[in-house]
Design a protein around this motif. Structure first.
Motif, PDB file in Angstrom:
ATOM      1  N   THR A  81      21.549  20.627 -61.248  1.00 26.40           N
ATOM      2  CA  THR A  81      21.569  20.531 -62.708  1.00 26.40           C
ATOM      3  C   THR A  81      22.680  21.387 -63.306  1.00 26.40           C
ATOM      4  N   SER A 116      18.007  10.900 -62.482  1.00 22.66           N
ATOM      5  CA  SER A 116      17.763  11.394 -63.844  1.00 22.66           C
ATOM      6  C   SER A 116      18.992  12.066 -64.433  1.00 22.66           C
ATOM      7  N   LYS A 263      12.453  25.698 -65.409  1.00 20.19           N
ATOM      8  CA  LYS A 263      11.757  25.367 -66.660  1.00 20.19           C
ATOM      9  C   LYS A 263      12.742  25.297 -67.821  1.00 20.19           C
ATOM     10  N   TYR A 264      13.684  26.243 -67.856  1.00 24.59           N
ATOM     11  CA  TYR A 264      14.689  26.265 -68.915  1.00 24.59           C
ATOM     12  C   TYR A 264      15.546  24.997 -68.871  1.00 24.59           C
ATOM     13  N   LEU A 265      15.864  24.539 -67.651  1.00 24.60           N
ATOM     14  CA  LEU A 265      16.717  23.366 -67.472  1.00 24.60           C
ATOM     15  C   LEU A 265      15.927  22.052 -67.507  1.00 24.60           C
ATOM     16  N   GLU A 266      14.610  22.169 -67.700  1.00 24.87           N
ATOM     17  CA  GLU A 266      13.716  21.014 -67.788  1.00 24.87           C
ATOM     18  C   GLU A 266      13.758  20.151 -66.527  1.00 24.87           C
ATOM     19  N   VAL A 267      13.702  20.831 -65.381  1.00 24.23           N
ATOM     20  CA  VAL A 267      13.607  20.133 -64.101  1.00 24.23           C
ATOM     21  C   VAL A 267      12.238  19.464 -64.011  1.00 24.23           C
ATOM     22  N   ASN A 268      12.184  18.341 -63.332  1.00 17.58           N
ATOM     23  CA  ASN A 268      10.951  17.589 -63.102  1.00 17.58           C
ATOM     24  C   ASN A 268       9.808  18.526 -62.693  1.00 17.58           C
ATOM     25  N   GLU A 269       8.695  18.442 -63.415  1.00  9.81           N
ATOM     26  CA  GLU A 269       7.552  19.321 -63.162  1.00  9.81           C
ATOM     27  C   GLU A 269       7.002  19.160 -61.750  1.00  9.81           C
TER      28      GLU A 269
END
Length: 354
Positions: A81, A116, A263-269
């Motif tokens: 990312t 994604s 989490k900051y980079l909004e990686v897949n949960e």
């Protein structure tokens, strides 16, 4: 390995120095030091600094972009990312490098994050390399010798070490047999068999690196590593395998910080929740079961307290562990660091003194 100095660490050092200055001539008050808060401080700034580091290194090497092995794990997801954010999706190439003992979810999650982000990627199975070297057969011979009941048609296997918090310094490796998702037996490994198994398993990481460099040289790209600081300190990577890269942008980020970055980079949960693993055994074996031997938030706090020379009582308050266990853990960490020093070191080069 190239290592970036994180803003989180600099902030914490300033905090500790301020406490020391404030407490000059009297007992220092560390009562407000919360290690997890320090590790999770300024994550946005940390991401910015790492992106700058990646750009500096790639342009310094005079390369056009980045090749990265995508495992479906959190480290490669964060590194991928950040590379895309800095260079754009058209200058990043992902490689899925499964083998027959990889978890199916590794390939699925790796493909999902590449798609994604709009990153071009390719799947290159490394099983043919492993088979050509006889790695699977040699591994089975050791397991059959150690575990008389082992049947590869019905059993999956993993290599585990005792839980440190419950069994202390005992460092005996076991082969675990799993049937239908349940552990049915454990067999202690002899030292020579353990060393041979590690050597066989490490061929997998080295095979992956061969493929990554083949693609990087074709594209005129660099190979980006995914080793984090927790792994670097503990020697939890394979020399000339996942450690054989052109740059290591995550090598000054504890694993705890990798989760915060994700989490900051909004990686897949689903990737964030997935237990970290080298993914080289037929049964998915987490790093906690083999490398760390304790929960990662405990390991990182112990490493952090040791690095910043925080008093024992601070480590006790933050980890919830008694002082004697912490001191044993620090000795254990020191021993690991000493025995894995050769993994981190560059090869000595002889120059003739003319």
């Amino acid at each position: 390995m190239q290592i970036v100095g994180s803003s989180v660490e600099k902030t914490t050092e300033s905090h500790v120095r301020a406490l020391s200055k404030k407490g000059a001539g009297k007992q220092i008050d560390y009562s407000d030091v919360l290690i997890l808060n320090e590790l999770n401080r300024d994550i946005g700034e940390l991401a910015k600094n790492i992106r700058g580091f990646i750009r500096d290194q790639v342009t310094g090497f005079k390369k056009k972009g980045v090749v990265l092995g995508v495992s479906g794990g959190i480290d490669s997801a964060v590194a991928l990312t950040l590379c895309v954010q800095e260079f754009g999706k058209e200058n990043v190439y992902g490689l899925l490098l499964p083998e027959k003992e990889s978890a199916p979810s590794s390939k699925t999650l790796g493909a999902e994050i590449c798609e994604s982000l709009g990153v071009q990627y390719e799947e290159v199975p490394i099983s043919p390399i492993i088979e050509a070297l006889g790695i699977y057969d040699k591994k089975e011979q050791i397991i059959k010798k150690t575990c008389p009941e082992y049947d590869p048609k019905i059993h999956k296997t993993s290599l585990v070490l005792p839980d440190f918090l419950n069994q202390g310094l005992l460092n005996v490796p076991y082969i675990r047999l799993i049937k239908d998702g349940e552990t049915i037996s454990r067999y202690r490994l002899k030292a020579n068999d353990y060393l041979e198994l590690i050597g066989l398993q490490n061929v997998k990481q080295r095979s992956r690196m061969i493929v990554q460099y083949m693609y990087a040289e074709k594209l005129n790209y660099v190979v980006c590593g995914t080793t984090n600081k927790t792994e670097l300190v503990l020697g939890q990577f394979v020399k000339y395998g996942d450690g054989g890269v052109d740059l290591e942008p995550l090598a000054d980020c504890y694993k705890t910080q990798i989760y915060a970055l994700a989490k900051y980079l909004e990686v897949n949960e689903e990737i964030i929740k997935r237990p970290p693993s080298a993914d080289t055994w037929s049964h998915y074996t987490s790093d906690e079961e083999f490398y760390w031997r304790m929960p990662i938030h405990i390991m990182d706090q112990l490493l952090y307290a040791q690095e910043h020379k925080l008093p024992l009582e601070v480590a006790e308050r933050n980890t919830g562990l008694p002082g004697d266990i912490i001191e044993k853990a620090w000795r254990h960490i020191d021993r690991i660091r000493d025995t894995t020093e050769y993994v981190r070191s560059a090869p000595p080069v002889y120059y003739l003194d003319r």
